[in-house]
Design an enzyme around this catalytic site. Structure first.
Site, PDB file in Angstrom:
ATOM      1  N   GLU A 243       7.379  -8.932  28.872  1.00  0.00           N
ATOM      2  CA  GLU A 243       6.053  -8.478  29.311  1.00  0.00           C
ATOM      3  C   GLU A 243       5.591  -7.294  28.466  1.00  0.00           C
ATOM      4  O   GLU A 243       4.424  -7.205  28.108  1.00  0.00           O
ATOM      5  CB  GLU A 243       6.090  -8.077  30.792  1.00  0.00           C
ATOM      6  CG  GLU A 243       4.716  -7.826  31.406  1.00  0.00           C
ATOM      7  CD  GLU A 243       4.181  -6.420  31.203  1.00  0.00           C
ATOM      8  OE1 GLU A 243       2.963  -6.218  31.392  1.00  0.00           O
ATOM      9  OE2 GLU A 243       4.948  -5.511  30.823  1.00  0.00           O
TER      10      GLU A 243
ATOM     11  N   ASP B  56      12.138  -7.047  31.484  1.00  0.00           N
ATOM     12  CA  ASP B  56      12.344  -6.254  30.270  1.00  0.00           C
ATOM     13  C   ASP B  56      11.881  -4.825  30.501  1.00  0.00           C
ATOM     14  O   ASP B  56      11.000  -4.570  31.326  1.00  0.00           O
ATOM     15  CB  ASP B  56      11.605  -6.876  29.070  1.00  0.00           C
ATOM     16  CG  ASP B  56      10.101  -7.043  29.312  1.00  0.00           C
ATOM     17  OD1 ASP B  56       9.719  -7.534  30.394  1.00  0.00           O
ATOM     18  OD2 ASP B  56       9.300  -6.649  28.445  1.00  0.00           O
TER      19      ASP B  56
HETATM   20 ZN   LIG Z   1       5.484  -3.144  33.748  1.00  0.00          ZN
END
Ligand SMILES: [Zn+2]
Length: 431
Positions: free
Chosen positions: A177, A105
């Site tokens: 994340e 992401d």
């Molecule tokens: Zn990162």
């Protein structure tokens, strides 16, 4: 062992001409957290790992079940689906396993006018060792993802020609994340573990065995509205904000007066920062509501509960000193990403193994070992997973989340080589 290293390096050399196209293909997918492209890139990687001949575990994350668990690390964007992916190159048995964990992401592009090329149209500039690929996510962390992918591809090719390792090598692309750690949390809940893990986040190829944590908070201040022409009859929330900000600044100073030696290189290891403030709804009204959202750093070795208590205590003291706030206390909420701090002992053999691989890849001085002031998936892997984990990857973290984000292709190559050599040494050869 020398022979195995040679075989793996030769396999990597054969793959490196494909690096530009690989990284460009990854950056071209606008995998902003919470968008459909976040799933698209997971499927692309699962298909590619499958194409390499790895054993691939691809599963839909059970978002409602995971989100209800007590250790769920939080999320700041809405998702209707998310995918877990692990590619496994099986070892012959008896060796240590190595997990390479890389988030797919990226954060939104910010002001598109601040970019000199379209953020999701990868552009290469410079020549020779100065060549850089520009695009959202190039540095954080598709450069590291490409390095890990190439390392695994090289190890797979070498294994096919007879150079097998004893331990498993796992590559896990993960989602979510940037807004908490959904993907790595799901990976651990799925049961995946390893004897060591490297996250090729942008560290400029330094070794980062520790991360401070980061807790997102929201403060709500309440005043009393009145017509601006009779403002003294109201209570502006703005008049009471400075007392709270001063208390947070003082708290930040106390929390940074003495820090763990691995964090000592940073001017401010554990910042407290307000990132979004909104107050009032009309120019000619006294504002009676203020919402301030920010980020609170968690020290190494400090629990989330202790860090929260420190901030709540400082806010409560500020309220106690201000008659209006004493009667109308500031509300503190914890929401969104709740990153604990996390650390692997700098004396752990994984740290020296990565340092040795880095030097074997291209010589030069040993990489620096330092903690990072930001939170990442490292704390989930060390905390929930009990997996010794460090960050080591291409790119400068200062580029992350910035316009014209870029990564040096030479550094990606070097990282790929280090990771491939690390696997040979860490996972070992069959006896
Ligand atoms: Zn990162």
């Amino acid at each position: 062992m020398t022979e195995a290293r040679g075989a793996v390096e030769a396999a990597l050399d054969a793959l490196l001409p494909g690096l530009d196209d690989l990284l460009a293909a990854l950056v071209a997918i606008p995998s902003v957290g919470g968008t459909a492209a976040e799933s698209e890139i997971q499927h692309l990687l699962a298909d590619r790992l499958d194409g390499l001949g790895l054993e691939v575990d691809r599963w839909p994350l059970d978002l409602s079940a995971l989100g209800g668990e007590p250790e769920f690390p939080g999320a700041e964007v809405a998702r209707t689906e998310a995918w877990g992916v692990v590619g496994r190159l099986p070892g012959s048995g008896g060796g240590r396993s190595l997990l390479l964990n890389a988030h797919t992401d990226v954060v939104p592009v910010g002001d598109p006018c601040a970019w000199t090329s379209p953020p999701f149209t990868p552009t290469i500039r410079g020549t020779g060792a100065q060549r850089r690929l520009i695009g959202r996510g190039a540095c954080d962390m598709k450069g590291g993802l490409a390095a890990a992918y190439l390392a695994v591809a090289a190890l797979t090719a070498a294994a096919r020609s007879g150079t097998r390792l004893a331990g498993d090598v796992l590559l896990a692309p993960v989602v979510g994340e940037e807004d908490g750690g959904l993907g790595t949390y799901g990976l651990l809940r799925r049961g995946w573990r390893a004897d060591g893990c490297v996250i090729p986040e942008p560290t400029g190829l330094d070794l980062v065995p520790a991360n401070a944590g980061a807790l997102t908070f929201r403060l709500t201040l309440r005043g009393r509205s009145a017509h601006a022409s009779r403002r003294t009859e109201g209570v502006s929330v703005l008049d009471h904000l400075p007392a709270v900000l001063d208390a947070l600044r003082a708290l930040e100073g106390r929390r940074n007066a003495e820090v763990d030696p691995v964090m000592a290189g940073w001017p401010l290891a554990y910042p407290i920062s307000i990132g979004r403030v909104s107050a009032g709804d009309w120019p000619s009204s006294v504002p009676d509501l203020l919402v301030a959202e920010g980020r609170h750093g968690v020290a190494l070795g400090e629990s989330i509960a202790a860090a929260r208590a420190a901030l709540e205590g400082a806010v409560a003291e500020a309220c106690a000193r201000d008659p209006w706030l004493a009667a109308h206390p500031v509300e503190v909420e914890w929401w969104g990403g709740q990153f604990a701090s996390g650390a692997t002992d700098p004396a752990h053999p994984l740290v020296s193994a990565v340092a040795a691989a880095h030097q074997a890849a291209r010589g030069g001085p040993a990489p620096a070992v330092l903690g990072a002031p930001y939170g990442s998936d490292l704390r989930l892997l060390t905390g929930i997973g009990g997996i010794p984990t460090l960050q080591y990857g291409p790119g400068d973290a200062a580029q992350a989340h910035a316009p014209d984000e870029s990564v040096a292709l030479d550094e990606v190559e070097r990282c790929a080589r280090s990771l491939a050599l690390l696997a040979v040494d860490w996972c070992g050869r069959p006896v």
